[in-house]
Design a protein around this motif. Structure first.
Motif, PDB file in Angstrom:
ATOM      1  N   HIS A  50      -4.097  -3.046   3.915  1.00  0.00           N
ATOM      2  CA  HIS A  50      -3.312  -4.054   3.207  1.00  0.00           C
ATOM      3  C   HIS A  50      -2.702  -3.507   1.924  1.00  0.00           C
ATOM      4  O   HIS A  50      -3.325  -2.734   1.194  1.00  0.00           O
ATOM      5  CB  HIS A  50      -4.178  -5.264   2.871  1.00  0.00           C
ATOM      6  CG  HIS A  50      -4.719  -5.969   4.081  1.00  0.00           C
ATOM      7  ND1 HIS A  50      -3.920  -6.356   5.121  1.00  0.00           N
ATOM      8  CD2 HIS A  50      -5.982  -6.350   4.396  1.00  0.00           C
ATOM      9  CE1 HIS A  50      -4.657  -6.954   6.043  1.00  0.00           C
ATOM     10  NE2 HIS A  50      -5.918  -6.959   5.631  1.00  0.00           N
ATOM     11  N   GLU A 216       3.519  -8.200   5.955  1.00  0.00           N
ATOM     12  CA  GLU A 216       2.261  -8.708   5.393  1.00  0.00           C
ATOM     13  C   GLU A 216       2.637  -9.765   4.360  1.00  0.00           C
ATOM     14  O   GLU A 216       3.338  -9.462   3.391  1.00  0.00           O
ATOM     15  CB  GLU A 216       1.465  -7.580   4.741  1.00  0.00           C
ATOM     16  CG  GLU A 216       0.147  -8.031   4.142  1.00  0.00           C
ATOM     17  CD  GLU A 216      -0.615  -6.913   3.458  1.00  0.00           C
ATOM     18  OE1 GLU A 216      -1.679  -7.190   2.883  1.00  0.00           O
ATOM     19  OE2 GLU A 216      -0.130  -5.763   3.480  1.00  0.00           O
ATOM     20  N   ARG A 231      -3.748 -15.647   3.155  1.00  0.00           N
ATOM     21  CA  ARG A 231      -2.847 -14.824   3.971  1.00  0.00           C
ATOM     22  C   ARG A 231      -2.116 -15.721   4.967  1.00  0.00           C
ATOM     23  O   ARG A 231      -2.697 -16.659   5.512  1.00  0.00           O
ATOM     24  CB  ARG A 231      -3.618 -13.738   4.713  1.00  0.00           C
ATOM     25  CG  ARG A 231      -4.237 -12.695   3.802  1.00  0.00           C
ATOM     26  CD  ARG A 231      -4.729 -11.486   4.574  1.00  0.00           C
ATOM     27  NE  ARG A 231      -5.356 -10.537   3.666  1.00  0.00           N
ATOM     28  CZ  ARG A 231      -4.706  -9.642   2.924  1.00  0.00           C
ATOM     29  NH1 ARG A 231      -3.382  -9.573   3.018  1.00  0.00           N
ATOM     30  NH2 ARG A 231      -5.338  -8.829   2.111  1.00  0.00           N
ATOM     31  N   SER A 281      -9.592  -2.541   2.908  1.00  0.00           N
ATOM     32  CA  SER A 281      -8.376  -3.072   3.523  1.00  0.00           C
ATOM     33  C   SER A 281      -7.333  -1.989   3.594  1.00  0.00           C
ATOM     34  O   SER A 281      -7.043  -1.319   2.662  1.00  0.00           O
ATOM     35  CB  SER A 281      -7.854  -4.275   2.728  1.00  0.00           C
ATOM     36  OG  SER A 281      -7.641  -3.956   1.393  1.00  0.00           O
TER      37      SER A 281
END
Length: 281
Positions: A50, A216, A231, A281
């Motif tokens: 991420h 994302e 998210r 992540s």
């Protein structure tokens, strides 16, 4: 061996050029305010590594550049925030305080280490409805400078942005597109569409149409109590990107339910923080 001399200015120029080249090789990230809070949109083809994450209750983090370096900074920020919140008060953990801490750390690495960090960071804090600097009703949610966006560069410089932050990759076309389309108080659907369109103006083969699996997306939702980071992925993200959907996150029940199901739950990890904080992540 002859002695080679280089001035301090030359050292700093070389380090700056090195860091800028590393950051520009990455894909861009957009962070912008909207009526319901703060929206993070990153071009990211990896489902697990991420660029966007949670730091604390109302604070989010976005980064571009070398992954292992900004991941270390993210983890250090989580630990620092948790210690300060536990030792004093959770209200003492603010975006400005954390951004200053990051700026001091990154600036020290840039000036004292042979290799600077190839990273650029954004620390965002969403204000609660009715907080100082907030204008409007809970349903309208139009902000007037209440939400905070801080951009921290590789050399430790820090800038307080009021509308949006663009980092990584070719930023000029993305900034130009967002400058043209930005509207104060826009809803999440409009902001997301503008951010995705702006990201598509840069990169190989531009202009491009980015798909949900290339993105994302996350929000700091002003309407939530406690942890505000969520998210947006899967069906909820596809619905927001589709032409039929224009409902803002945090105000429409169906969209909020989809966002909740697409994110990690509130369960804490062994470190006592949520899965989007300390988890790899």
């Amino acid at each position: 061996m002859p002695t080679i001399y280089a001035s301090p200015e030359q050292f700093m120029r070389d380090r700056s050029e090195y860091a800028r080249k590393g950051i520009s090789r990455g894909r861009s990230v957009v962070v912008t305010t909207f009526s319901g809070g703060v929206l993070f949109v990153a071009e990211n083809h990896s489902p697990t590594l991420h660029k966007v994450s949670e730091i604390y209750d109302r604070i989010g983090f976005a980064a571009v550049g070398r992954y292992n370096e900004f991941e270390n900074l993210r983890t250090a920020g989580i630990r620092l925030a948790d210690v300060r919140g536990f030792s004093y008060d959770r209200r003492d953990v603010t975006g400005r305080w954390l951004a200053n801490a990051y700026a001091q750390t990154v600036g020290s690495i840039f000036s004292e280490h042979q290799k600077p960090f190839e990273v650029e960071l954004c620390v965002a804090e969403v204000s609660a409805a009715g907080a100082p600097g907030w204008a409007g009703t809970a349903s309208a949610g139009v902000t007037t400078g209440a939400d905070q966006l801080y951009r921290i560069s590789y050399d430790g410089s820090i800038v307080d942005e009021r509308r949006f932050v663009v980092m990584g990759g070719a930023t000029e076309p993305v900034i130009a597109a967002l400058t043209e389309s930005f509207t104060p108080g826009w809803d999440a659907g409009t902001a997301l569409a503008a951010a995705v369109s702006a990201l598509g103006t840069a990169g190989e083969g531009a202009p491009r149409t980015l798909q949900p699996n290339q993105l994302e997306v996350a929000v700091l939702d002003r309407t939530l109590q406690g942890r505000t980071f969520r998210r947006i992925q899967g069906a909820a993200l596809a619905a927001l990107l589709s032409a039929e959907s224009s409902a803002p996150v945090g105000t429409d029940a169906a969209t909020a339910e989809g966002a909740e199901s697409a994110t990690d739950g509130p369960a804490t990890s062994a470190d006592g923080v949520g899965p989007d904080r300390a988890g790899a992540s």
